[in-house]
Enzyme design. Structure first.
Site, mmCIF file in Angstrom:
data_model
loop_
_atom_site.group_PDB
_atom_site.id
_atom_site.type_symbol
_atom_site.label_atom_id
_atom_site.label_comp_id
_atom_site.label_asym_id
_atom_site.label_seq_id
_atom_site.Cartn_x
_atom_site.Cartn_y
_atom_site.Cartn_z
ATOM 1 N N GLY A 139 0.816 -1.217 0.000
ATOM 2 C CA GLY A 139 0.000 0.000 0.000
ATOM 3 C C GLY A 139 0.846 1.262 0.000
ATOM 4 N N ASP A 140 1.895 1.254 0.796
ATOM 5 C CA ASP A 140 2.807 2.401 0.828
ATOM 6 C C ASP A 140 3.479 2.596 -0.525
ATOM 7 O OD1 ASP A 140 2.287 2.934 3.521
ATOM 8 O OD2 ASP A 140 3.873 1.572 4.184
ATOM 9 N N ALA A 141 3.863 1.487 -1.144
ATOM 10 C CA ALA A 141 4.494 1.572 -2.466
ATOM 11 C C ALA A 141 3.518 2.138 -3.487
ATOM 12 C CB ALA A 141 4.985 0.192 -2.904
#
Length: 87
Positions: A38-40
């Site tokens: 998700g962060d990526a």
């Protein structure tokens, strides 16, 4: 508003319109570690957004970044040049 749903389409709600963007499937063997996906996605999405790219391009880059992270153990990025290709 951007909603990621794993293997399901990414949903974007903007200016009263809702658009779904298909997510490329990954095999079970390709899914090594979901941590950081998700962060990526956010990193890839925002990287294109600040460049003024269309939302479809932002989603494509976010999905590419998430797929890259998912295929590796831990939150790591492959060494060497980036292989992202703008659509």
């Amino acid at each position: 508003v951007v909603i990621t749903q794993g293997a399901e389409p990414t949903i974007v709600a903007k200016e009263g319109a809702v658009t779904e963007y298909a997510t490329a499937p990954l095999s079970a063997e390709e899914m090594v570690d979901l941590n950081g996906a998700g962060d990526a996605f956010v990193g890839g999405f925002v990287a294109r957004l600040v460049e003024g790219e269309p939302i479809a391009e932002c989603v494509a880059c976010g999905q590419w970044a998430a797929r890259t992270i998912i295929r590796r153990s831990g939150c790591t990025f492959p060494e060497g040049p980036c292989d992202y290709k703008k659509e």
